[in-house]
Design a protein around this motif. Sequence first.
Motif, PDB file in Angstrom:
ATOM      1  N   UNK A  14       4.984  -7.462   0.775  1.00  0.00           N
ATOM      2  CA  UNK A  14       4.267  -6.883  -0.366  1.00  0.00           C
ATOM      3  C   UNK A  14       2.811  -6.615   0.023  1.00  0.00           C
ATOM      4  N   UNK A  15       2.195  -7.548   0.713  1.00  0.00           N
ATOM      5  CA  UNK A  15       0.824  -7.348   1.185  1.00  0.00           C
ATOM      6  C   UNK A  15       0.747  -6.183   2.166  1.00  0.00           C
ATOM      7  N   UNK A  16       1.767  -6.089   3.037  1.00  0.00           N
ATOM      8  CA  UNK A  16       1.800  -4.989   3.993  1.00  0.00           C
ATOM      9  C   UNK A  16       1.924  -3.643   3.310  1.00  0.00           C
ATOM     10  N   UNK A  17       2.715  -3.587   2.252  1.00  0.00           N
ATOM     11  CA  UNK A  17       2.861  -2.349   1.480  1.00  0.00           C
ATOM     12  C   UNK A  17       1.519  -1.954   0.860  1.00  0.00           C
ATOM     13  N   UNK A  18       0.805  -2.950   0.342  1.00  0.00           N
ATOM     14  CA  UNK A  18      -0.507  -2.682  -0.242  1.00  0.00           C
ATOM     15  C   UNK A  18      -1.483  -2.185   0.828  1.00  0.00           C
ATOM     16  N   UNK A  19      -1.366  -2.725   2.031  1.00  0.00           N
ATOM     17  CA  UNK A  19      -2.226  -2.273   3.119  1.00  0.00           C
ATOM     18  C   UNK A  19      -1.956  -0.804   3.443  1.00  0.00           C
ATOM     19  N   UNK A  20      -0.686  -0.415   3.436  1.00  0.00           N
ATOM     20  CA  UNK A  20      -0.338   0.992   3.674  1.00  0.00           C
ATOM     21  C   UNK A  20      -0.924   1.874   2.578  1.00  0.00           C
ATOM     22  N   UNK A  21      -0.956   1.367   1.352  1.00  0.00           N
ATOM     23  CA  UNK A  21      -1.548   2.145   0.252  1.00  0.00           C
ATOM     24  C   UNK A  21      -3.043   2.377   0.497  1.00  0.00           C
ATOM     25  N   UNK A  22      -3.711   1.409   1.106  1.00  0.00           N
ATOM     26  CA  UNK A  22      -5.123   1.602   1.446  1.00  0.00           C
ATOM     27  C   UNK A  22      -5.263   2.716   2.478  1.00  0.00           C
ATOM     28  N   UNK A  23      -4.330   2.792   3.402  1.00  0.00           N
ATOM     29  CA  UNK A  23      -4.350   3.883   4.386  1.00  0.00           C
ATOM     30  C   UNK A  23      -4.111   5.219   3.692  1.00  0.00           C
ATOM     31  N   UNK A  24      -3.247   5.219   2.688  1.00  0.00           N
ATOM     32  CA  UNK A  24      -3.000   6.439   1.933  1.00  0.00           C
ATOM     33  C   UNK A  24      -4.282   6.959   1.294  1.00  0.00           C
ATOM     34  N   UNK A  25      -5.076   6.042   0.757  1.00  0.00           N
ATOM     35  CA  UNK A  25      -6.330   6.448   0.119  1.00  0.00           C
ATOM     36  C   UNK A  25      -7.262   7.108   1.129  1.00  0.00           C
ATOM     37  N   UNK A  26      -7.288   6.576   2.343  1.00  0.00           N
ATOM     38  CA  UNK A  26      -8.132   7.161   3.389  1.00  0.00           C
ATOM     39  C   UNK A  26      -7.602   8.531   3.809  1.00  0.00           C
ATOM     40  N   UNK A  27      -6.285   8.664   3.922  1.00  0.00           N
ATOM     41  CA  UNK A  27      -5.724   9.969   4.283  1.00  0.00           C
ATOM     42  C   UNK A  27      -5.946  10.973   3.166  1.00  0.00           C
ATOM     43  N   UNK A  28      -5.978  10.481   1.931  1.00  0.00           N
ATOM     44  CA  UNK A  28      -6.245  11.353   0.787  1.00  0.00           C
ATOM     45  C   UNK A  28      -7.670  11.910   0.847  1.00  0.00           C
ATOM     46  N   UNK A  29      -8.611  11.101   1.342  1.00  0.00           N
ATOM     47  CA  UNK A  29      -9.992  11.560   1.516  1.00  0.00           C
ATOM     48  C   UNK A  29     -10.037  12.685   2.551  1.00  0.00           C
ATOM     49  N   UNK A  30      -9.300  12.521   3.634  1.00  0.00           N
ATOM     50  CA  UNK A  30      -9.249  13.557   4.673  1.00  0.00           C
ATOM     51  C   UNK A  30      -8.678  14.851   4.109  1.00  0.00           C
ATOM     52  N   UNK A  31      -7.582  14.738   3.382  1.00  0.00           N
ATOM     53  CA  UNK A  31      -6.927  15.919   2.802  1.00  0.00           C
ATOM     54  C   UNK A  31      -7.857  16.623   1.825  1.00  0.00           C
ATOM     55  N   UNK A  32      -8.545  15.833   0.990  1.00  0.00           N
ATOM     56  CA  UNK A  32      -9.473  16.410   0.010  1.00  0.00           C
ATOM     57  C   UNK A  32     -10.660  17.090   0.686  1.00  0.00           C
TER      58      UNK A  32
END
Length: 380
Positions: free
Chosen positions: A122-140
Amino acid sequence: MPATDFQGTFGRSFLSFRRDQVDSNTPAAGSSGHSMEAELDSFQRQVAEKFTDLNASGDGDGELLSLEWIGKLLDSFLCCQEEFRAIVFNHRSQISTSPMNRLISDYFERSIKALDVCNAIRDGIEQIRQWQKLSDIVISALDSRRTVGEGQLRRAKKALVDLAIGMLDEKETSLAHRNRSFGRVKDSHSHHRSMGHFRSLSWSVSRSWSASKQLQALASNLNTPRQNDVVASNGLAFPVYTMASVLLFVMWVLVAAFPCQDRGLQVNFFVPRQFQWAAPVMSLHDKIVEESKRRDRKNCCGLLKEIGRIEKSSRVMNELIDSIHFPMSEEKEIEVKQRVEELVEVHEALKNGLDPFERKVREVFHRIVRSRTENLDSLC
């Protein structure tokens, strides 16, 4: 690979033991004995079929260790768990007698250790979500609908650097110390949105917790049933060993795939080939070990296919940004657009796959808890 290719010789010696135990002069006892044999053999066959299917689907292009494939693995575990639960219930009168009381108690003690692994994932999944937020910044920042300037590139570059650091430094970025578990969410009085506070149903995962040591604890003293235990339990020792092995394998795969504290795959895992499910399980085990030895995966924070895609896409994008000079050429603009589209594809795959997968991990957690609780209640 057809299921028949993986059919072993499970139960041949066991069935002969059973027949020796059944008094041929007592028709009722003989009928009951054969019915039990069929039930236990059916369970072994179902486990074999589940893992044969997983082995076959894992041969697909990029399927093994993807969110979809691991989701199928968890579904298979839940099916096997339900069948095992039914066997335990149907023969509950024997569970409180030796040696089954010892064997079943050992299994449920192992299952407690699996709860911690679920929390760590569960913690690992949350960590991946943090990476998603960073990739979202790149996309934006590199949105193709707007002109990309130096400011947007700097913003994207910073997010990519943060992403690269986060994916490499798994121990420092571990979220396990947040002490979350699969429990009930309580109200928070914080002015900021939080993940909520959970009433833990297992031990909390502390900073010193080790996924590697937890797997070793799960594997400790996991041996094939002794002949006298098989005979004394009327064969029930076999499904207990089977479920303990399946539990260990599933937890091992989760630790292999997801970022968590002190990941390590060095677990002594071996199943004798006389079990019907041994060949497909060991085949999957060997494939995953080989995947972990690949040059591009050796130092990764998880073997999940989607993690590999994030790492590759972000690395290529980072190299592209480093090569850009202003004014940007039309060729570079086209290449940036293509790389952003690739990153969007990875981002969307995670966005659509993580939530359903987390629900499956949650279900595994609660099913283990429920099964153990029912067993304790039956012994009272």
